[in-house]
Design a protein around this motif. Structure first.
Motif, PDB file in Angstrom:
ATOM      1  N   THR A 221      31.044 -26.527  12.492  1.00 46.63           N
ATOM      2  CA  THR A 221      30.081 -27.574  12.137  1.00 46.63           C
ATOM      3  C   THR A 221      28.897 -27.052  11.320  1.00 46.63           C
ATOM      4  O   THR A 221      28.068 -27.842  10.869  1.00 46.63           O
ATOM      5  N   GLU A 222      28.821 -25.730  11.123  1.00 42.73           N
ATOM      6  CA  GLU A 222      27.709 -25.141  10.360  1.00 42.73           C
ATOM      7  C   GLU A 222      28.083 -24.858   8.906  1.00 42.73           C
ATOM      8  O   GLU A 222      27.361 -24.164   8.199  1.00 42.73           O
ATOM      9  N   LEU A 223      29.206 -25.398   8.441  1.00 43.77           N
ATOM     10  CA  LEU A 223      29.657 -25.152   7.074  1.00 43.77           C
ATOM     11  C   LEU A 223      28.603 -25.524   6.033  1.00 43.77           C
ATOM     12  O   LEU A 223      28.506 -24.902   4.977  1.00 43.77           O
ATOM     13  N   ASN A 224      27.806 -26.537   6.325  1.00 51.93           N
ATOM     14  CA  ASN A 224      26.806 -26.989   5.357  1.00 51.93           C
ATOM     15  C   ASN A 224      25.705 -25.961   5.107  1.00 51.93           C
ATOM     16  O   ASN A 224      24.913 -26.110   4.179  1.00 51.93           O
ATOM     17  N   GLU A 225      25.664 -24.901   5.893  1.00 52.73           N
ATOM     18  CA  GLU A 225      24.670 -23.844   5.713  1.00 52.73           C
ATOM     19  C   GLU A 225      25.240 -22.634   4.974  1.00 52.73           C
ATOM     20  O   GLU A 225      24.542 -21.636   4.772  1.00 52.73           O
ATOM     21  N   VAL A 226      26.504 -22.708   4.561  1.00 55.21           N
ATOM     22  CA  VAL A 226      27.223 -21.541   4.053  1.00 55.21           C
ATOM     23  C   VAL A 226      27.146 -21.435   2.533  1.00 55.21           C
ATOM     24  O   VAL A 226      27.376 -22.416   1.810  1.00 55.21           O
ATOM     25  N   THR A 227      26.811 -20.243   2.042  1.00 51.17           N
ATOM     26  CA  THR A 227      26.956 -19.894   0.633  1.00 51.17           C
ATOM     27  C   THR A 227      28.278 -19.140   0.486  1.00 51.17           C
ATOM     28  O   THR A 227      28.498 -18.137   1.151  1.00 51.17           O
ATOM     29  N   LEU A 228      29.143 -19.645  -0.387  1.00 50.01           N
ATOM     30  CA  LEU A 228      30.498 -19.108  -0.548  1.00 50.01           C
ATOM     31  C   LEU A 228      30.688 -18.596  -1.968  1.00 50.01           C
ATOM     32  O   LEU A 228      30.290 -19.254  -2.929  1.00 50.01           O
ATOM     33  N   THR A 229      31.272 -17.423  -2.085  1.00 50.19           N
ATOM     34  CA  THR A 229      31.656 -16.888  -3.393  1.00 50.19           C
ATOM     35  C   THR A 229      33.151 -16.618  -3.373  1.00 50.19           C
ATOM     36  O   THR A 229      33.663 -16.026  -2.421  1.00 50.19           O
ATOM     37  N   ILE A 230      33.842 -17.060  -4.405  1.00 56.21           N
ATOM     38  CA  ILE A 230      35.263 -16.747  -4.546  1.00 56.21           C
ATOM     39  C   ILE A 230      35.440 -15.863  -5.770  1.00 56.21           C
ATOM     40  O   ILE A 230      34.764 -16.046  -6.782  1.00 56.21           O
ATOM     41  N   GLY A 231      36.330 -14.890  -5.657  1.00 54.38           N
ATOM     42  CA  GLY A 231      36.460 -13.906  -6.722  1.00 54.38           C
ATOM     43  C   GLY A 231      37.900 -13.547  -7.018  1.00 54.38           C
ATOM     44  O   GLY A 231      38.808 -13.826  -6.244  1.00 54.38           O
ATOM     45  N   HIS A 232      38.069 -12.894  -8.155  1.00 57.85           N
ATOM     46  CA  HIS A 232      39.409 -12.505  -8.601  1.00 57.85           C
ATOM     47  C   HIS A 232      39.311 -11.317  -9.535  1.00 57.85           C
ATOM     48  O   HIS A 232      38.223 -10.947 -10.004  1.00 57.85           O
ATOM     49  N   GLY A 233      40.471 -10.740  -9.806  1.00 56.98           N
ATOM     50  CA  GLY A 233      40.584  -9.711 -10.814  1.00 56.98           C
ATOM     51  C   GLY A 233      41.333 -10.276 -12.010  1.00 56.98           C
ATOM     52  O   GLY A 233      40.957 -11.303 -12.570  1.00 56.98           O
ATOM     53  N   CYS A 234      42.447  -9.618 -12.359  1.00 58.09           N
ATOM     54  CA  CYS A 234      43.214 -10.061 -13.526  1.00 58.09           C
ATOM     55  C   CYS A 234      44.240 -11.142 -13.184  1.00 58.09           C
ATOM     56  O   CYS A 234      44.879 -11.685 -14.077  1.00 58.09           O
ATOM     57  N   ASN A 235      44.412 -11.455 -11.905  1.00 51.68           N
ATOM     58  CA  ASN A 235      45.461 -12.390 -11.475  1.00 51.68           C
ATOM     59  C   ASN A 235      44.934 -13.829 -11.443  1.00 51.68           C
ATOM     60  O   ASN A 235      44.681 -14.404 -10.396  1.00 51.68           O
ATOM     61  N   LEU A 236      44.807 -14.411 -12.610  1.00 51.87           N
ATOM     62  CA  LEU A 236      44.191 -15.731 -12.724  1.00 51.87           C
ATOM     63  C   LEU A 236      45.021 -16.824 -12.062  1.00 51.87           C
ATOM     64  O   LEU A 236      44.471 -17.804 -11.552  1.00 51.87           O
ATOM     65  N   GLU A 237      46.338 -16.683 -12.063  1.00 55.15           N
ATOM     66  CA  GLU A 237      47.191 -17.708 -11.462  1.00 55.15           C
ATOM     67  C   GLU A 237      46.921 -17.824  -9.965  1.00 55.15           C
ATOM     68  O   GLU A 237      46.787 -18.929  -9.420  1.00 55.15           O
ATOM     69  N   ASP A 238      46.829 -16.682  -9.285  1.00 55.24           N
ATOM     70  CA  ASP A 238      46.518 -16.700  -7.850  1.00 55.24           C
ATOM     71  C   ASP A 238      45.120 -17.254  -7.606  1.00 55.24           C
ATOM     72  O   ASP A 238      44.890 -17.993  -6.642  1.00 55.24           O
ATOM     73  N   PHE A 239      44.183 -16.889  -8.483  1.00 54.73           N
ATOM     74  CA  PHE A 239      42.818 -17.368  -8.317  1.00 54.73           C
ATOM     75  C   PHE A 239      42.732 -18.885  -8.466  1.00 54.73           C
ATOM     76  O   PHE A 239      41.994 -19.544  -7.729  1.00 54.73           O
ATOM     77  N   GLU A 240      43.477 -19.443  -9.404  1.00 53.57           N
ATOM     78  CA  GLU A 240      43.471 -20.897  -9.588  1.00 53.57           C
ATOM     79  C   GLU A 240      43.977 -21.598  -8.330  1.00 53.57           C
ATOM     80  O   GLU A 240      43.474 -22.661  -7.953  1.00 53.57           O
ATOM     81  N   LYS A 241      44.957 -21.005  -7.669  1.00 60.74           N
ATOM     82  CA  LYS A 241      45.454 -21.575  -6.410  1.00 60.74           C
ATOM     83  C   LYS A 241      44.370 -21.518  -5.334  1.00 60.74           C
ATOM     84  O   LYS A 241      44.187 -22.474  -4.584  1.00 60.74           O
ATOM     85  N   LEU A 242      43.656 -20.397  -5.273  1.00 66.38           N
ATOM     86  CA  LEU A 242      42.562 -20.273  -4.316  1.00 66.38           C
ATOM     87  C   LEU A 242      41.454 -21.266  -4.634  1.00 66.38           C
ATOM     88  O   LEU A 242      40.915 -21.928  -3.730  1.00 66.38           O
TER      89      LEU A 242
END
Length: 281
Positions: A221-242
């Motif tokens: 229930t505390e998700l509204n307080e979360v700062t989230l970063t998503i990252g990738h390397g050279c695998n853009l296809e996997d990153f798009e799925k994430l």
């Protein structure tokens, strides 16, 4: 603004954070193919990814030095600044110690902060410090809040294969071979200076779902307080799925979602084909 924010390249941060006028980034050194490169100065992430994939070489990194920090500290203290220096985990690199030694030799208000994290995990502290600076928070309260963030800051990362972890000695050869044969996707974590195996899944579809589900399970229930970063390397296809998984399950529910690329330092050990999430509350 009387605060100067400094970090090292063990902290992977989004482009929009790198461009902040009050931020300066101190590079570590990459040793690859018999040559030395200042991370982000002499070599960019895309060139690094390409070279590593072509050669299969596991590069080495060298810590930022005492003199690098001393010169930067002296420059901004002379300009009348108060300094917050955010560094990658002291347990994994001597860079924090270099900054600490330099601080002790420079007169002024210099605060050296050990994130106990690497990559996107260390980057969480830089992002949050920027938010606080722009909110007008004073230095003492920023440092206090950064310490509090350690309780919730974490990175979860998943290399596409075990190959680079095997070469860098992070996993046994038998584990790597079996993992690759069975399409097993390990999810590793770093939390308070320690790296370990969070869980394993089979296939990219289950991997991206699990990365997001782990965030939801942790904060509830505390998700509204979360700062989230998503990252990738050279695998853009996997990153798009994430990215699609994050948008479907977390967009509008967390405080902030940012994206960045895995840096030279972390990808030297995991390989450039990596996806990751980091978060803090």
């Amino acid at each position: 603004m009387d605060i100067k924010l400094i970090c090292d390249t063990l902290c992977d941060i989004p482009d929009e954070i790198q461009k902040k006028e009050y931020l300066e980034i101190v590079p570590l050194t990459l040793i690859m193919g018999g040559n030395e490169y200042k991370d982000g100065v002499d070599i960019d992430k895309e060139t690094f990814y390409k070279s590593v994939l072509e050669t299969g070489e596991v590069p080495k990194t060298s810590q930022a030095t005492y003199m690098q920090f001393k010169e930067i500290f002296e420059k901004y203290i002379a300009d009348g600044k108060k300094i917050i220096c955010i560094n990658g985990a002291s347990s994994k690199s001597g860079t924090y110690q270099s900054a600490l030694l330099a601080k002790n030799d420079v007169d002024g208000d210099i605060n050296v902060f050990d994130t106990e994290q690497l990559s996107l995990g260390a980057g969480q502290f830089v992002i949050r410090a920027c938010d606080m600076i722009e909110e007008g928070m004073d230095l003492e309260n920023i440092i206090k809040k950064l310490e509090e963030i350690k309780d919730s800051a974490k990175i979860l990362f998943a290399p596409a294969s075990f190959d680079f972890l095997k070469k860098s000695g992070r996993v046994p050869m038998t584990t790597a071979v079996i993992g690759n044969m069975l399409n097993i996707k390990p999810i590793f974590y770093m939390e308070k200076g320690e790296i370990g195996l969070e869980t394993k899944v089979r296939g990219v579809k289950k991997l991206v779902a699990k990365l997001v589900d782990l965030v939801i399970e942790r904060f509830g229930t505390e998700l509204n307080e979360v700062t989230l970063t998503i990252g990738h390397g050279c695998n853009l296809e996997d990153f798009e799925k994430l990215k699609r998984e994050v948008e479907a399950k977390l967009e509008g529910k967390v405080k902030k979602i940012m994206t960045t690329k895995g840096g030279v330092c972390i990808c030297s050990h995991t390989g450039p084909d990596i996806i990751a999430v980091s978060f803090s509350k």
